[in-house]
Design a protein around this motif. Structure first.
Motif, short mmCIF file in Angstrom:
data_model
loop_
_atom_site.label_atom_id
_atom_site.label_comp_id
_atom_site.label_asym_id
_atom_site.label_seq_id
_atom_site.Cartn_x
_atom_site.Cartn_y
_atom_site.Cartn_z
N THR A 193 -12.80 0.85 4.92
CA THR A 193 -11.51 0.20 4.79
C THR A 193 -10.38 1.13 5.23
N GLU A 194 -10.64 2.43 5.28
CA GLU A 194 -9.62 3.35 5.80
C GLU A 194 -9.57 3.33 7.33
N GLY A 195 -10.57 2.70 7.96
CA GLY A 195 -10.57 2.52 9.40
C GLY A 195 -10.78 3.81 10.18
N ILE A 196 -10.35 3.78 11.44
CA ILE A 196 -10.58 4.90 12.35
C ILE A 196 -9.29 5.32 13.05
N ASP A 197 -9.27 6.57 13.45
CA ASP A 197 -8.19 7.13 14.25
C ASP A 197 -8.57 6.96 15.72
N LEU A 198 -7.83 6.13 16.44
CA LEU A 198 -8.16 5.87 17.84
C LEU A 198 -8.02 7.12 18.70
N THR A 199 -7.15 8.04 18.28
CA THR A 199 -7.01 9.30 19.02
C THR A 199 -8.29 10.10 18.97
N ARG A 200 -8.95 10.08 17.80
CA ARG A 200 -10.22 10.83 17.69
C ARG A 200 -11.29 10.17 18.55
N PHE A 201 -11.31 8.84 18.60
CA PHE A 201 -12.25 8.17 19.48
C PHE A 201 -12.06 8.64 20.93
N GLU A 202 -10.82 8.66 21.38
CA GLU A 202 -10.54 9.05 22.76
C GLU A 202 -10.93 10.50 23.03
N GLY A 255 -12.75 -6.29 -6.62
CA GLY A 255 -11.35 -5.92 -6.42
C GLY A 255 -10.52 -6.14 -7.67
N GLU A 256 -10.74 -7.29 -8.30
CA GLU A 256 -10.00 -7.62 -9.52
C GLU A 256 -10.34 -6.65 -10.66
N ALA A 257 -11.56 -6.12 -10.65
CA ALA A 257 -12.00 -5.21 -11.71
C ALA A 257 -11.64 -3.75 -11.43
N GLY A 258 -10.98 -3.48 -10.29
CA GLY A 258 -10.56 -2.11 -9.99
C GLY A 258 -11.61 -1.29 -9.27
N LEU A 259 -12.64 -1.97 -8.71
CA LEU A 259 -13.65 -1.29 -7.88
C LEU A 259 -13.65 -1.92 -6.49
N PRO A 260 -12.58 -1.76 -5.74
CA PRO A 260 -12.51 -2.40 -4.42
C PRO A 260 -13.52 -1.79 -3.45
N ALA A 261 -13.85 -2.54 -2.41
CA ALA A 261 -14.74 -2.02 -1.38
C ALA A 261 -14.00 -0.93 -0.60
N TYR A 262 -14.69 0.20 -0.39
CA TYR A 262 -14.15 1.19 0.54
C TYR A 262 -15.00 1.24 1.80
N GLU A 263 -16.11 0.51 1.77
CA GLU A 263 -17.03 0.34 2.90
C GLU A 263 -17.66 -1.02 2.73
N VAL A 264 -18.34 -1.52 3.74
CA VAL A 264 -18.85 -2.90 3.71
C VAL A 264 -19.56 -3.23 2.40
N SER A 265 -20.44 -2.33 1.93
CA SER A 265 -21.28 -2.63 0.77
C SER A 265 -21.02 -1.74 -0.44
N ASN A 266 -20.03 -0.86 -0.34
CA ASN A 266 -19.82 0.13 -1.41
C ASN A 266 -18.45 -0.02 -2.04
N HIS A 267 -18.44 0.06 -3.37
CA HIS A 267 -17.25 -0.22 -4.17
C HIS A 267 -17.05 0.92 -5.16
N ALA A 268 -15.80 1.34 -5.33
CA ALA A 268 -15.54 2.47 -6.23
C ALA A 268 -14.13 2.41 -6.78
N ARG A 269 -13.97 3.02 -7.94
CA ARG A 269 -12.62 3.28 -8.41
C ARG A 269 -12.01 4.34 -7.49
N PRO A 270 -10.70 4.26 -7.23
CA PRO A 270 -10.08 5.24 -6.33
C PRO A 270 -10.40 6.68 -6.73
N GLY A 271 -10.91 7.45 -5.76
CA GLY A 271 -11.29 8.83 -6.00
C GLY A 271 -12.76 9.01 -6.33
N ALA A 272 -13.48 7.90 -6.56
CA ALA A 272 -14.90 8.00 -6.94
C ALA A 272 -15.83 7.58 -5.81
#
Length: 387
Positions: A330-339, A236-253
């Protein structure tokens, strides 16, 4: 990340090349070692036939991503890769910004093929580095050393627009300070994406046998959690935050293909042991192909596909899968789509209990995501929301 991608998930093609030069002792993937040369032309023809079958099933869709996984796809000749990619583009429309990824092992011979893969259309490579230390590479059963890995990363950065590589942490005997130093080295080498996995002991692997016999000592769960927390902080400090449990990327990558999975999109799976999820008419299908490579090959030649499963998913199954995949993000889910998928409402009392216990958090109108604490018990979180 477009709103369409979040809502609909997208459409991708997964191609499984099942062969490896050696089987790693921690690996439970469908991978096979062959001591005689593989008939690549025959396998390429079978991929073409199975792709035809799926194209007839899916109809006119636009492909956002192709992922050549394995096994070790970098054991394929560039001409084989080109045949497969041509078959895909002949059968479906390709998005203008289609992501075409290939998994590769960083041996010098395979790195020498990179230009051929780039000419074939590959625009993203994922390198199975796993460690930057020779002792640990030997423990993990890898065939390359750290110097070879660094050289392969350098060649990949020169050849492909996008690069990712994998590392495994929480290895036997590894310290937090040692992992922090190694991770910082990796970030210095990485272009825009890292996949960072905790070592897990999978049943049926040599590591499982050694662990059961007391010959392979793994970090305690509490230390494993510290490794995970350190990983999040450093990336996170290096600019590659997690976007999924095990995956890290610069925004857009972020890896677009994996986002198709996690956003519960549609994907065709071809090759031995490949899985898929397809929407056909009003039905959502789960597909799987024969795992044994030569049996798959014979089935495709005889029947036009290697399917051993092609089953409709019920509403409850779709809802559960959507939660299990989407809550990894990390973007989570839309509960409306689940329903909409599950055809039932979420019990507000259960959701509130998860919010109060810090297992999930709200991130906008009708959107939730798992917290760090929730990631460690994700199956239980999913069961609570789904019940």
């Amino acid at each position: 990340m477009t709103s369409q991608g979040v809502n609909e998930g997208g459409f991708g093609i997964y191609v499984h090349w099942p062969f490896c030069a050696a089987k790693c002792p921690y690996c439970d993937f469908n991978s096979h070692v062959r001591h005689q040369p593989v008939d690549q032309a025959r396998f390429a023809a079978a991929f073409e036939r199975e792709l035809t079958h799926f194209a007839e099933l899916t109809g006119n869709k636009t492909v956002q991503s192709v992922f050549l996984g394995g096994g070790t796809p970098s054991l394929m000749e560039p001409a084989t890769v080109e045949r497969i990619l041509t078959a895909i583009s002949d059968r479906w429309q390709m998005d203008e910004t289609v992501e075409i990824s290939l998994e590769a092992n960083p041996s010098s011979v395979e790195a020498g093929r990179f230009k051929g893969y780039r000419s074939a259309g590959v625009n993203r490579v994922s390198l199975g580095v796993q460690s930057l230390h020779d002792t640990d590479l030997k423990l993990l059963g890898r065939l390359h050393d750290a110097q070879t890995a660094r050289k392969a990363i350098e060649i990949a950065r020169e050849t492909f627009p996008r690069l990712s590589f994998d590392l495994i942490y929480a290895r036997p005997g590894q310290t937090l300070s040692g992992w922090e130093a190694e991770l910082k080295q990796a970030i210095g080498l990485a272009a825009d994406h890292l996949s960072l996995y905790q070592l897990t002991i999978e049943e049926g692997t040599p590591f499982y046998t050694l662990h059961r016999a007391g010959k392979l000592k793994m970090p305690e769960p509490e230390l494993g959690a510290e490794f995970y927390g350190l990983t999040q902080a450093v990336t996170g400090e290096a600019g590659l935050p997690a976007y999924e449990v095990s995956n890290h990327a610069r925004p857009g990558a972020e890896c677009r293909h994996n986002l198709v999975y996690w956003r519960y999109g549609d994907y065709v799976g071809v090759g031995p042991g490949a899985h898929g999820r397809l929407t056909v008419g009003a039905s959502r299908l789960a597909t799987a192909t024969e795992r044994h490579p030569e049996t798959w090959l014979e089935n495709v030649e005889q029947y036009g596909h290697g399917l051993v499963e092609n089953a409709g998913l019920g509403e409850e199954e779709q809802g559960d899968e959507f939660l299990l995949m989407g809550l990894r993000l990390t973007e989570g889910i839309d509960l409306t789509r689940f329903e909409r998928l599950a055809h039932r409402s979420i019990d507000p009392r259960r959701l509130n209990a998860l919010l109060e216990h810090g297992m999930v958090e709200e991130i906008g109108e009708n959107r939730v995501r798992a917290t760090r604490e929730g990631f460690f018990v994700l199956d239980a979180v999913v069961a609570d929301i789904a019940s």
